[in-house]
Design an enzyme around this catalytic site. Structure first.
Site, PDB file in Angstrom:
ATOM      1  N   GLY A 122      20.662  21.454  -3.802  1.00 58.60           N
ATOM      2  CA  GLY A 122      19.764  22.273  -3.837  1.00 58.60           C
ATOM      3  C   GLY A 122      19.574  23.617  -3.923  1.00 58.60           C
TER       4      GLY A 122
ATOM      5  N   CYS B 105      -3.727  -2.500   0.290  1.00 62.52           N
ATOM      6  CA  CYS B 105      -3.584  -2.363  -1.478  1.00 62.52           C
ATOM      7  C   CYS B 105      -4.633  -3.376  -1.681  1.00 62.52           C
ATOM      8  CB  CYS B 105      -2.226  -2.249  -2.516  1.00 62.52           C
ATOM      9  SG  CYS B 105      -3.094  -2.163  -4.261  1.00 62.52           S
TER      10      CYS B 105
ATOM     11  N   CYS C 183      -2.974  -5.705  -4.699  1.00 61.00           N
ATOM     12  CA  CYS C 183      -1.795  -6.310  -4.223  1.00 61.00           C
ATOM     13  C   CYS C 183      -1.438  -6.976  -2.653  1.00 61.00           C
ATOM     14  CB  CYS C 183      -0.197  -6.293  -4.715  1.00 61.00           C
ATOM     15  SG  CYS C 183       0.315  -4.539  -3.744  1.00 61.00           S
TER      16      CYS C 183
ATOM     17  N   CYS D  99      -2.058   0.388  -5.096  1.00 55.39           N
ATOM     18  CA  CYS D  99      -0.967   1.796  -4.861  1.00 55.39           C
ATOM     19  C   CYS D  99      -0.680   2.230  -6.118  1.00 55.39           C
ATOM     20  CB  CYS D  99       0.067   0.548  -5.400  1.00 55.39           C
ATOM     21  SG  CYS D  99       0.483  -1.286  -4.275  1.00 55.39           S
TER      22      CYS D  99
ATOM     23  N   CYS E 227       2.998  -2.296  -8.213  1.00 53.26           N
ATOM     24  CA  CYS E 227       1.390  -3.165  -7.786  1.00 53.26           C
ATOM     25  C   CYS E 227       1.833  -4.437  -8.349  1.00 53.26           C
ATOM     26  CB  CYS E 227       0.334  -2.454  -8.057  1.00 53.26           C
ATOM     27  SG  CYS E 227      -0.991  -2.800  -7.120  1.00 53.26           S
TER      28      CYS E 227
END
Lengths: 260, 308
Positions: free
Chosen positions: B40, B249, B252, B274, B280
């Site tokens: 970080g 979606c 899909c 997606c 997808c």
């Protein structure tokens, strides 16, 4: 065992040099809890230099600044680690700048301004922070409905009061003020002074207030320090200094005010 | 100077392997090692001019160039999609300068460079995810001074981050930050997860893959080693929450993935699809169908994907 009469702040032989030039020289004093000390003097007399050196913003060339911390006893503020010093500065100390824009975050709401110190010491409950901010807004006589407004939409006097609320929210014991009424018109000044006097009394705050306005000094401070060319030339109870000035410069200063 | 990887047959002849010279790669790797050692923490590095404009992923490209080897398989995504300009050009860049294999399949890639999304498919220990970062400093918008923000990181003074979230709730009634949502890394550093949607924040936590972040313009690198604790900042009474959609979606039928809204015409018709094209496609190939799927060839309905 710490006693009420132990000094909260002790300044010993403080000298600040800017190269060969004197910022302030050999200043010593003590401040007790709940006591208000005024520092007066003309422009360039070293008032602000002194305030910066005492409030850990600028390390002095020489001398000691000791503070009675809540947990650690008396500590030299310039011997503390930076982390400790910064924590002290945003919890037990407060700074009220002459220009509220220096002390406020202008791009977040009044509530966030007041809440910042609470969040800095770990408060993570939105509802509580907001409630607390709202209470403080009330204490400085700003309407609750302004809680979510930006400080830039506030008048100068309101901004100054907001700055005070933002500083006092963590219940500091020592407040530094640099010309807090500087840029305000006379009626707003009077109202702010009234408010400050009330808060200082109710919260038992110790205050060091720098001003060139003797009326402000007389209204707020218990004791007065008069500075000229970096030195303290007179020091005593406010009424005593103003009513019976000893030093020629103080006499000049006092007599320059219109009397009625 | 080592020239081990610099076989002209491996890539375009005029370039060193993966474009950058070996000294530069070593410099970036040193920065990466430090970044991995301090999760970080933003490590400065001597970012180079790349043959593409800032904002197009110059940071990510430099990191990828420093870690990629001849046997790696590279996948590049932009907003989750493999077929958008940024993704295509960076993929071609490495195909040309490093002659590495490229893929659109998440599972087949060993290095995935991304802008804005983390693939829906869970990543593995043998994969590296490289983020393109525009602004690495999470405190920037509240504290413009770099000297001050560095000090705040050093002393763990992160109250200001919550001021931003407070302001969100005060204005919108909820935390309205939906991307670049600040996270606390390993209980120590507050980090900007780059402009990924906050939907992806939980995936960063405890991820098996190594995550590397490169900011080209600001010349900073930071990292999350595998299995690092990553916690999104929040309030006790306004806990962190990811976006949800009422729709599925259109192609899909997925309900668990990040969906982009696509405007279909000027009569208010729209569909959701997606954002992760590989996810997808894979679902469609295994027989999943959404309401808008009419067994057309793929791509025709997706080429007009919603812009950012």
């Amino acid at each position: 065992m710490r006693q009420m009469n132990d000094p909260l702040l002790r300044v010993d032989n403080l000298t600040m040099m800017y190269g060969d030039r004197v910022g302030c020289k050999n200043v010593s004093f003590e401040l007790r809890p709940g006591e208000v000390l005024g520092i007066v003097g003309e422009s360039g007399s070293g008032k602000s230099t002194l305030l910066r050196s005492i409030s850990a913003q600028q390390e002095p060339t020489k001398g000691i600044v000791e503070y009675q911390t809540r947990i650690d006893g008396t500590r030299d503020v310039y011997q503390m680690s930076e982390a400790q010093r910064r924590l002290l500065m945003r919890t037990d100390w407060a700074f009220v700048h002459q220009n509220p824009r220096d002390g406020l975050r202008m791009n977040v709401s009044a509530g966030a301004n007041i809440g910042e110190r609470l969040m800095a010491i770990g408060d993570r409950h939105y509802g509580n922070i907001r409630q607390n901010a709202d209470n403080w807004l009330g204490k400085v006589e700003i309407a609750s409905e302004r809680l979510d407004d930006l400080p830039s939409t506030f008048s100068g006097g309101m901004q100054q009061r907001l700055q005070i609320a933002r500083n006092l929210v963590t219940s500091p014991r020592l407040v530094f003020m640099d010309e807090p009424t500087g840029g305000l018109d006379v009626s707003v000044q009077a109202r702010l002074l009234d408010l400050l006097r009330g808060l200082v009394h109710d919260l038992n705050l110790a205050v060091i207030i720098v001003t060139h306005d003797l009326a402000v000094a007389r209204l707020l401070s218990h004791r007065l320090m008069v500075m000229q060319q970096g030195k303290v030339i007179e020091h005593g109870l406010t009424d005593q200094v103003l009513d019976d000035p000893q030093h020629p410069y103080t006499q000049l200063l006092v007599s320059s005010i219109l009397q009625n | 100077m080592e020239h081990v990887a610099n076989n002209p047959a491996d890539g375009a002849q005029a370039y060193n392997f993966a474009y950058l010279d070996e000294q530069t790669k070593r410099m970036i790797r040193r920065a990466l090692l430090k970044a991995v050692a301090i999760p970080g923490y933003q490590v400065p590095f001597a970012g180079r001019e790349m043959p593409m404009p800032y904002g197009w992923g110059t940071g990510g490209v430099q990191v990828t160039a420093a870690v990629i080897g001849p046997n790696d398989t590279l996948k590049v995504i932009d907003q989750g999609a493999d077929d958008t300009t940024n993704a295509v050009s960076i993929r071609q860049f490495f195909a040309k300068t490093a002659n590495v294999a490229t893929t659109e399949k998440t599972a087949e890639a060993s290095i995935i460079q991304t802008r804005h999304r983390i693939p829906e498919k869970e990543l593995r220990e043998d994969q590296v995810l490289v983020y393109q970062v525009p602004i690495p400093e999470p405190l920037r918008f509240l504290e413009p001074r770099e000297t001050e923000t560095r000090k705040m990181h050093a002393l763990e003074e992160y109250g200001l981050m919550h001021v931003k979230l407070y302001e969100d709730i005060a204005r919108h009634g909820h935390i309205a930050t939906t991307y670049a949502y600040p996270v606390m890394v390993d209980d120590r550093y507050v980090m900007d997860p780059s402009p990924t949607p906050k939907f992806d924040n939980p995936k960063m936590n405890d991820m098996a893959a190594l995550q590397l972040f490169g900011a080209g313009r600001e010349k900073r690198i930071y990292a999350l080693p595998p299995y690092t604790k990553v916690k999104s900042l929040d309030f006790e009474d306004h806990p962190f929450d990811v976006q949800t959609w009422e729709d599925e979606c259109g192609m899909c039928g997925a309900r668990d993935s990040y969906l982009d809204e696509v405007i279909l015409d000027d009569k208010g018709n729209r569909m959701f699809v997606c954002s992760d094209t590989d996810y997808c496609t894979e679902r469609q190939e295994s027989g999943h169908r959404g309401p808008q799927h009419h067994d057309q060839p793929l791509g025709s309905s997706q080429s007009g994907k919603a812009a950012e």
